[in-house]
Design an enzyme around this catalytic site. Structure first.
Site, PDB file in Angstrom:
ATOM      1  N   ALA A  38       1.256  -1.520   0.642  1.00  0.00           N
ATOM      2  CA  ALA A  38      -0.265   0.306   0.165  1.00  0.00           C
ATOM      3  C   ALA A  38       1.056   1.604  -0.004  1.00  0.00           C
ATOM      4  O   ALA A  38       0.726   1.829  -0.930  1.00  0.00           O
ATOM      5  CB  ALA A  38      -0.358   0.269   1.313  1.00  0.00           C
ATOM      6  N   GLU A  39       2.556   1.598   1.048  1.00  0.00           N
ATOM      7  CA  GLU A  39       3.000   2.361   0.853  1.00  0.00           C
ATOM      8  C   GLU A  39       3.532   2.535   0.067  1.00  0.00           C
ATOM      9  O   GLU A  39       3.628   3.250  -0.969  1.00  0.00           O
ATOM     10  CB  GLU A  39       3.444   2.144   2.075  1.00  0.00           C
ATOM     11  N   SER A  86      25.044 -21.243 -29.083  1.00  0.00           N
ATOM     12  CA  SER A  86      24.726 -21.800 -28.682  1.00  0.00           C
ATOM     13  C   SER A  86      25.843 -22.525 -27.575  1.00  0.00           C
ATOM     14  O   SER A  86      26.951 -22.929 -27.805  1.00  0.00           O
ATOM     15  CB  SER A  86      23.790 -23.073 -28.967  1.00  0.00           C
ATOM     16  N   LEU A  87      25.420 -23.534 -27.154  1.00  0.00           N
ATOM     17  CA  LEU A  87      26.091 -24.088 -26.389  1.00  0.00           C
ATOM     18  C   LEU A  87      25.570 -25.179 -26.796  1.00  0.00           C
ATOM     19  O   LEU A  87      25.173 -26.119 -26.940  1.00  0.00           O
ATOM     20  CB  LEU A  87      25.701 -23.844 -23.782  1.00  0.00           C
ATOM     21  N   LYS A 119      20.841 -23.410 -15.718  1.00  0.00           N
ATOM     22  CA  LYS A 119      20.125 -22.859 -16.706  1.00  0.00           C
ATOM     23  C   LYS A 119      18.739 -22.559 -16.656  1.00  0.00           C
ATOM     24  O   LYS A 119      18.258 -23.691 -16.694  1.00  0.00           O
ATOM     25  CB  LYS A 119      21.157 -24.273 -17.797  1.00  0.00           C
ATOM     26  N   ASP A 121      15.330 -21.943 -17.591  1.00  0.00           N
ATOM     27  CA  ASP A 121      14.191 -23.284 -18.692  1.00  0.00           C
ATOM     28  C   ASP A 121      13.471 -21.206 -18.795  1.00  0.00           C
ATOM     29  O   ASP A 121      12.433 -21.173 -18.456  1.00  0.00           O
ATOM     30  CB  ASP A 121      13.469 -23.916 -18.352  1.00  0.00           C
ATOM     31  N   GLU A 174      18.401 -13.851 -18.667  1.00  0.00           N
ATOM     32  CA  GLU A 174      17.160 -15.003 -19.035  1.00  0.00           C
ATOM     33  C   GLU A 174      15.947 -14.198 -18.492  1.00  0.00           C
ATOM     34  O   GLU A 174      15.761 -14.130 -17.130  1.00  0.00           O
ATOM     35  CB  GLU A 174      17.222 -16.274 -18.527  1.00  0.00           C
ATOM     36  N   TYR A 226      22.784 -13.044 -16.571  1.00  0.00           N
ATOM     37  CA  TYR A 226      24.118 -13.738 -17.241  1.00  0.00           C
ATOM     38  C   TYR A 226      25.376 -14.161 -17.450  1.00  0.00           C
ATOM     39  O   TYR A 226      25.871 -14.124 -17.060  1.00  0.00           O
ATOM     40  CB  TYR A 226      23.517 -15.735 -17.439  1.00  0.00           C
ATOM     41  N   CYS A 425      -1.524 -40.465 -45.782  1.00  0.00           N
ATOM     42  CA  CYS A 425      -2.844 -40.768 -46.912  1.00  0.00           C
ATOM     43  C   CYS A 425      -2.776 -39.814 -48.350  1.00  0.00           C
ATOM     44  O   CYS A 425      -1.658 -38.734 -48.554  1.00  0.00           O
ATOM     45  CB  CYS A 425      -3.487 -39.560 -45.941  1.00  0.00           C
TER      46      CYS A 425
END
Length: 670
Positions: A38-39, A86-87, A119, A121, A174, A226, A425
């Site tokens: 509230a404050e 990328s890692l 890491k 997500d 992240e 990070y 199909c």
């Protein structure tokens, strides 16, 4: 408040902003609030009233600007100054030991230390601060080009809009949604008869890609930093030193723990297998990095990943549940895919009720029956799959599954081509195939048509407004605005998105066509070897097989695609619509800024930072982040900062925006 003059109001606003920032830091970063909600709300209301009284005193870094409100037609593209790699992944102790052995070999006797981090997500993002003020937020995208999500990132209360040091810097972090917030959001969505989000990561990703930033503001996103990519005033020796600095500047940094050797790293990884459940956000592993920044440079990178870091992925979580039924779904190429319908089970942060069974052979290999109790897991913590049947729990009520002889959607004949595991199909007019084909065409890696999703495609097909993806380009707004959830503005945005897609690169168009076996990588290679769709159409199988990355299966598929009359008709209508069916023709003077290096600083009036960088790089120049003796031009806006002084001392040519535009005009026409 109305008795305040502008000078006093300015001082009051500055004091309020500073007070609110401190309380935001305590609440959202330290999780240690010192005043009540509230404050805090009272302080915000006081600031809002003052700014409404003196609107010209509102600044971009004001806490009131976090509430959202900007509505975009589309996200602008942002070219990253440094490629986001990328890692490589490690899945067990042996992988980590092999990584350490590679580090030892490349560092040849150097002493080194590791830092282990969560890491998370979530969704990777890049942030840029100019003169200490948040200027840009962008998604990772493809690692080289992302999307400008600045308005949505401003709504993240744990991200400071202003920091103490007036520097220019770029960071990585992240964006994520806390588990508790995810549950609150899904409860709210169910109460509003909306579909719940699948998991926190999807909810976070969907939130930052909202064109209306008010929606992002309602979702209480968080961010953990990070990495520091660049800094205009400081140099750091270690990653731990970087973290200490960022923490002091008010950033919420990722959890970390130092480790003196790989054995300590392995202990930390094993310890977090169970502890991960206690966190209020999802992690799918740990990231291991070399602490010494000079040693990182020495180790360098491969084409796709750094040699100084690796991601340890947790083993997939597994649960038992029951297969209630097996349903068939149809893909864009007519492939019939069996899917297990499960008793819902909580798995890796989301409720799982379906799992792919891949094909008929997979069902037989695992001896799966309807009614079986099975062990399920998320492959890579993403895609649910059946690991095995718990055969000892069978009671004789289980039923064998048989692949249908006729398509469950259109009734067409189903065949299984010799040598293939997939049944298909044979009816190319099958409604399910058409829907999936159009969904593929509009997807992000293909034509990237925002607003055209499964619900709209179903309505367009049901109302005979389209038969295939080429028909999208002949839609008018009047066709759309009376459809469900398609008002004036939404229908206008869809038509704009369709029109914008006509400019997509040739390789994306090739991928969008849906040629069997031609993924995005193969499409790039084909576009490098064939300048137009007509050249590709004329290619013989041997021509295609002579390209090292294109094997006989892909070559056969391409040739077969161009032999079908339906596909030739599709291409004819795409050409008529103005789709780019060839590589962009090289234009005279296209590279008129050939390798010239530009640095930009200060607030620009006529360009966003990403627009001016794109202009330079599309003309063959380079946009770099820091001034050096190799810089050709410094382009300045308002409040240029330290780069201006450095450029003056080095004798670098300095241009304002007007001079820059005039130079571009002359070089383009020369």
């Amino acid at each position: 408040m109305i008795n305040l003059n502008k000078e006093k109001a300015s001082k009051k606003i500055t004091a309020l902003k500073e007070k609110i920032r401190k309380h935001e830091y305590k609440y959202f970063v330290l999780d240690d609030p010192s005043i009540s909600d509230a404050e805090f709300d009272q302080l915000m209301q006081e600031l809002i009233k003052l700014e409404s009284e003196f609107p010209d005193l509102i600044t971009e870094d004001s806490p009131t600007q976090r509430v959202g409100g900007a509505v975009l037609d589309e996200f602008k593209k942002v070219k990253h100054s440094t490629k986001m790699l990328s890692l490589d992944n490690a899945f067990n102790k042996e992988d980590l030991i092999e990584f350490d052995q590679r580090v030892q070999k490349n560092l040849k006797g150097e002493d080194y230390q590791y830092v282990v981090e969560h890491k998370i997500d979530g969704l990777s993002a890049v942030m840029r601060y100019n003169n200490g003020t948040f200027e840009l937020g962008a998604t990772r995208g493809n690692g080289e080009v992302g999307e400008d999500i600045s308005n949505n990132m401003k709504t993240i209360r744990s991200l400071p809009l202003k920091i103490e040091e007036k520097a220019e810097m770029q960071l990585r972090g992240e964006i994520y949604l806390a588990k508790s917030e995810f549950k609150r959001l899904n409860k709210q969505r169910l109460e509003n008869d909306e579909s719940p989000f699948a998991n926190p990561r999807n909810a976070a990703a969907g939130s930052v890609r909202q064109l209306d930033s008010k929606i992002a503001a309602e979702r209480s996103l968080s961010i953990l930093i990070y990495d520091l990519i660049s800094h205009s005033k400081r140099e750091f020796k270690t990653h731990l030193e970087v973290f200490a600095y960022l923490k002091k500047q008010g950033f919420k940094i990722n959890w970390y723990q130092a480790a003196s050797n790989i054995e300590s790293v392995i202990e930390i990884c094993q310890d977090w297998h169970q502890k991960r459940e206690k966190l209020d956000f999802e992690i799918d592993g740990l990231v291991i990095k070399i602490n010494d920044l000079a040693l990182r440079k020495k180790l360098g990178n491969t084409a796709r990943s750094p040699r100084w870091a690796i991601a340890y992925k947790f083993p997939a979580q597994q649960k038992t549940t029951k297969i209630k039924d097996i349903e068939i779904s149809l893909g864009r190429t007519g492939a019939l895919t069996p899917t297990a319908i499960l008793d819902p089970v909580e798995l890796a942060g989301s409720t799982v009720s379906r799992a792919t069974l891949h094909n008929e052979d997979e069902i037989k290999r695992k001896d799966i029956k309807i009614g079986d109790i099975v062990l399920v897991q998320k492959a890579g913590d993403v895609i649910p799959e059946v690991v095995k049947v718990i055969t000892e729990k069978r009671d004789g009520s289980e039923k064998e599954f048989e692949m249908p002889k006729n398509c469950p959607v259109c009734g067409g004949e189903v065949i299984r081509p010799e040598g293939e595991a997939v049944s298909r199909c044979t009816n190319i007019s099958c409604p399910a195939q058409r829907k999936e084909s159009i969904l593929h065409f509009v997807s992000r890696n293909a034509m990237n048509i925002d607003g055209v999703g499964p619900a709209l495609i179903e309505q367009l097909l049901a109302n005979n407004l389209i038969e295939d993806y080429a028909d999208l380009y002949f839609l008018k707004q009047s066709h759309l605005k009376d459809l469900e959830r398609m008002g004036e503005k939404s229908s206008e945005n869809v038509i704009k998105a369709i029109e914008a897609s006509k400019k997509r690169e040739f390789f994306r168009v090739l991928y969008a066509l849906g040629i069997r076996h031609v993924g995005i990588g193969a499409a790039r290679i084909l576009a490098e070897n064939f300048n137009s769709i007509d050249e590709l159409k004329s290619a013989k199988i041997d021509d295609l097989k002579n390209i090292s990355e294109i094997g006989p299966v892909i070559a056969d598929s391409i040739v077969n695609f161009f032999q079908e009359r339906h596909n030739i008709d599709l291409l004819s209508r795409l050409k008529q619509a103005g789709i780019r069916l060839k590589n962009k023709a090289s234009q005279e003077n296209e590279n008129f800024l050939d390798q010239l290096k530009f640095v930009f600083t200060g607030s620009l009036n006529d360009f966003t930072r990403s627009e001016i960088k794109d202009l330079v790089e599309n003309a063959g120049g380079r946009a770099v982040s820091s001034v050096s003796s190799k810089t050709d031009y410094l382009v300045i806006g308002d409040n240029p900062g330290s780069k201006y002084d450095k450029a003056q001392s080095l004798g670098i040519e300095i241009l304002n925006e007007s001079e820059f535009k005039e130079m571009i005009k002359k070089k383009r026409s020369s």
